[in-house]
Design a protein around this motif. Structure first.
Motif, PDB file in Angstrom:
ATOM      1  N   ILE A  61       0.848  -1.194   0.000  1.00 15.44           N
ATOM      2  CA  ILE A  61       0.000   0.000   0.000  1.00 15.44           C
ATOM      3  C   ILE A  61       0.883   1.243   0.000  1.00 15.44           C
ATOM      4  O   ILE A  61       2.073   1.174   0.334  1.00 15.44           O
ATOM      5  CB  ILE A  61      -0.949   0.043   1.216  1.00 15.44           C
ATOM      6  CG1 ILE A  61      -0.161   0.002   2.530  1.00 15.44           C
ATOM      7  CG2 ILE A  61      -1.961  -1.083   1.151  1.00 15.44           C
ATOM      8  CD1 ILE A  61      -1.034   0.171   3.766  1.00 15.44           C
ATOM      9  N   PHE A  63       0.903   5.534   1.033  1.00  9.22           N
ATOM     10  CA  PHE A  63       0.312   6.704   1.667  1.00  9.22           C
ATOM     11  C   PHE A  63       0.946   7.963   1.080  1.00  9.22           C
ATOM     12  O   PHE A  63       2.180   8.084   1.056  1.00  9.22           O
ATOM     13  CB  PHE A  63       0.549   6.691   3.181  1.00  9.22           C
ATOM     14  CG  PHE A  63      -0.290   5.690   3.931  1.00  9.22           C
ATOM     15  CD1 PHE A  63      -1.376   5.074   3.345  1.00  9.22           C
ATOM     16  CD2 PHE A  63       0.025   5.365   5.240  1.00  9.22           C
ATOM     17  CE1 PHE A  63      -2.148   4.157   4.039  1.00  9.22           C
ATOM     18  CE2 PHE A  63      -0.736   4.451   5.949  1.00  9.22           C
ATOM     19  CZ  PHE A  63      -1.831   3.844   5.347  1.00  9.22           C
ATOM     20  N   VAL A  70      -3.372  12.949  -3.746  1.00 13.18           N
ATOM     21  CA  VAL A  70      -3.210  11.513  -3.966  1.00 13.18           C
ATOM     22  C   VAL A  70      -3.643  11.164  -5.373  1.00 13.18           C
ATOM     23  O   VAL A  70      -4.482  11.852  -5.967  1.00 13.18           O
ATOM     24  CB  VAL A  70      -4.039  10.710  -2.938  1.00 13.18           C
ATOM     25  CG1 VAL A  70      -5.539  10.897  -3.181  1.00 13.18           C
ATOM     26  CG2 VAL A  70      -3.668   9.229  -2.952  1.00 13.18           C
ATOM     27  N   ARG A  72      -4.619   7.648  -7.861  1.00 17.05           N
ATOM     28  CA  ARG A  72      -4.920   6.222  -7.877  1.00 17.05           C
ATOM     29  C   ARG A  72      -3.744   5.420  -8.428  1.00 17.05           C
ATOM     30  O   ARG A  72      -3.122   5.806  -9.420  1.00 17.05           O
ATOM     31  CB  ARG A  72      -6.168   5.957  -8.729  1.00 17.05           C
ATOM     32  CG  ARG A  72      -6.537   4.480  -8.840  1.00 17.05           C
ATOM     33  CD  ARG A  72      -7.686   4.279  -9.813  1.00 17.05           C
ATOM     34  NE  ARG A  72      -7.939   2.869 -10.024  1.00 17.05           N
ATOM     35  CZ  ARG A  72      -8.715   2.116  -9.241  1.00 17.05           C
ATOM     36  NH1 ARG A  72      -9.346   2.669  -8.237  1.00 17.05           N
ATOM     37  NH2 ARG A  72      -8.887   0.840  -9.495  1.00 17.05           N
ATOM     38  N   ASN A  79      -7.268  -0.157  -6.257  1.00 17.16           N
ATOM     39  CA  ASN A  79      -6.483   0.963  -5.750  1.00 17.16           C
ATOM     40  C   ASN A  79      -5.741   0.593  -4.471  1.00 17.16           C
ATOM     41  O   ASN A  79      -6.289  -0.046  -3.568  1.00 17.16           O
ATOM     42  CB  ASN A  79      -7.399   2.160  -5.474  1.00 17.16           C
ATOM     43  CG  ASN A  79      -6.631   3.362  -4.977  1.00 17.16           C
ATOM     44  OD1 ASN A  79      -5.634   3.758  -5.581  1.00 17.16           O
ATOM     45  ND2 ASN A  79      -7.076   3.933  -3.881  1.00 17.16           N
ATOM     46  N   ARG A  80      -4.469   1.014  -4.379  1.00 17.95           N
ATOM     47  CA  ARG A  80      -3.634   0.725  -3.218  1.00 17.95           C
ATOM     48  C   ARG A  80      -3.136   1.995  -2.533  1.00 17.95           C
ATOM     49  O   ARG A  80      -2.255   1.924  -1.675  1.00 17.95           O
ATOM     50  CB  ARG A  80      -2.426  -0.122  -3.643  1.00 17.95           C
ATOM     51  CG  ARG A  80      -2.773  -1.488  -4.203  1.00 17.95           C
ATOM     52  CD  ARG A  80      -1.523  -2.178  -4.750  1.00 17.95           C
ATOM     53  NE  ARG A  80      -1.810  -3.490  -5.313  1.00 17.95           N
ATOM     54  CZ  ARG A  80      -1.708  -4.631  -4.655  1.00 17.95           C
ATOM     55  NH1 ARG A  80      -1.297  -4.620  -3.393  1.00 17.95           N
ATOM     56  NH2 ARG A  80      -1.983  -5.784  -5.230  1.00 17.95           N
ATOM     57  N   THR A  81      -3.641   3.163  -2.923  1.00 15.92           N
ATOM     58  CA  THR A  81      -3.143   4.414  -2.357  1.00 15.92           C
ATOM     59  C   THR A  81      -4.189   5.077  -1.474  1.00 15.92           C
ATOM     60  O   THR A  81      -5.395   4.895  -1.662  1.00 15.92           O
ATOM     61  CB  THR A  81      -2.749   5.404  -3.466  1.00 15.92           C
ATOM     62  OG1 THR A  81      -3.896   5.698  -4.278  1.00 15.92           O
ATOM     63  CG2 THR A  81      -1.651   4.839  -4.331  1.00 15.92           C
ATOM     64  N   SER A  82      -3.711   5.875  -0.505  1.00 15.05           N
ATOM     65  CA  SER A  82      -4.597   6.627   0.379  1.00 15.05           C
ATOM     66  C   SER A  82      -3.996   8.000   0.651  1.00 15.05           C
ATOM     67  O   SER A  82      -2.769   8.159   0.691  1.00 15.05           O
ATOM     68  CB  SER A  82      -4.799   5.904   1.713  1.00 15.05           C
ATOM     69  OG  SER A  82      -5.460   4.671   1.534  1.00 15.05           O
ATOM     70  N   LEU A  83      -4.860   8.969   0.856  1.00 15.47           N
ATOM     71  CA  LEU A  83      -4.456  10.321   1.249  1.00 15.47           C
ATOM     72  C   LEU A  83      -4.447  10.371   2.771  1.00 15.47           C
ATOM     73  O   LEU A  83      -5.447  10.055   3.414  1.00 15.47           O
ATOM     74  CB  LEU A  83      -5.449  11.350   0.689  1.00 15.47           C
ATOM     75  CG  LEU A  83      -5.099  12.818   0.904  1.00 15.47           C
ATOM     76  CD1 LEU A  83      -3.913  13.217   0.051  1.00 15.47           C
ATOM     77  CD2 LEU A  83      -6.306  13.696   0.557  1.00 15.47           C
ATOM     78  N   VAL A  84      -3.327  10.764   3.367  1.00 17.18           N
ATOM     79  CA  VAL A  84      -3.201  10.731   4.824  1.00 17.18           C
ATOM     80  C   VAL A  84      -2.502  11.982   5.334  1.00 17.18           C
ATOM     81  O   VAL A  84      -1.852  12.708   4.584  1.00 17.18           O
ATOM     82  CB  VAL A  84      -2.393   9.498   5.291  1.00 17.18           C
ATOM     83  CG1 VAL A  84      -2.998   8.217   4.769  1.00 17.18           C
ATOM     84  CG2 VAL A  84      -0.927   9.607   4.864  1.00 17.18           C
TER      85      VAL A  84
END
Length: 245
Positions: A61, A63, A70, A72, A79-84
């Motif tokens: 994953i 971040f 972010v 994709r 999808n393996r991405t996230s906005l953090v």
């Protein structure tokens, strides 16, 4: 510039970005030749270097910091991405085996909090790889690339920073000796530059790739010292004792 995730995407889709992805990706792979069954977290803008691990790692994953946005990834799958918030990673303690920090270290405005969060989410046997622009290299002076912005490091500075944040540096390598130009002839000879630079001019690399392990005993020692501190308590002296003085 380089404050938006689209800028990073466009760079890595260019010929020059493709050369960076290949050379730095090979350096990372030499540190981690097999991640079978491992849980891998990428932080910053790590996606150009994560695909090589997708088929073997248990989980991969990425971040990306809220300040940048972010995107994709991958385009052709789940999808393996996230906005953090980079100072508050949404993972439990000791939940990942490997962390790859790329295009994050040199841009962060809160280095202690970022490193503390990475330390927190790594398992006791966890490993971290930091990829940072080399202060002594040409790429740290190339404004047209993401390596030319933010805070660059020498190998010694990067090693000291990791020690200061409860990590033990275990292995350092260098990559990206080709000049940061857009000439196809020079970019096409990148592998020759890599061989010559590694042998004769290692301090002139474009990036420093440093692997470190988590210091679990140092953290425990600090916690014990913290608990051992006692606040002073004012005790009233009996009148009989004061007269004896």
């Amino acid at each position: 510039m380089w404050s938006d995730v689209v800028d990073f995407r466009d760079f890595y889709e260019s010929q020059r970005g493709g050369v960076v992805r290949h050379l730095v990706g090979e350096a990372i792979r030499r540190h981690w030749p097999d991640l079978t069954g491992q849980r891998l977290l990428g932080v910053g803008y790590p996606t150009p270097y994560l695909r090589q691990f997708v088929e073997e790692a248990e989980r991969v994953i990425a971040f990306m910091p809220a300040s940048r946005g972010v995107m994709r990834w991958p385009i052709d799958g789940a999808n393996r991405t996230s906005l953090v918030e980079e100072t508050e990673l949404p993972l439990p303690d000791y939940s990942v085996d490997r962390v790859l920090l790329v295009h994050g270290l040199e841009y962060t405005q809160n280095l202690p909090a970022v490193m503390s969060e990475i330390w927190r989410v790594l398992t006791a046997e966890g490993k971290l790889i930091c990829v940072a622009p080399n202060r002594l290299g040409l790429w740290a002076r190339a404004d047209g690339t993401p390596l030319g912005w933010g805070h660059p490091y020498t190998g010694k500075q990067l090693s000291r920073m990791l020690r200061d944040h409860q990590f033990t540096p275990t292995r350092t390598s260098r990559a990206l000796f080709v000049p940061p130009v857009q000439m196809k002839a020079i970019l096409g000879s990148a592998m020759a530059w890599e061989r010559i630079g590694t042998k004769f001019f290692p301090r002139a690399s474009g990036v420093v790739v440093l692997e470190a392990s988590k210091q679990i005993y140092a953290a425990a020692s600090r916690e014990r010292k913290k608990r051992a501190v006692r606040r002073p308590v004012l005790v009233q002296i009996p009148k009989s004792a004061s007269r004896m003085g």
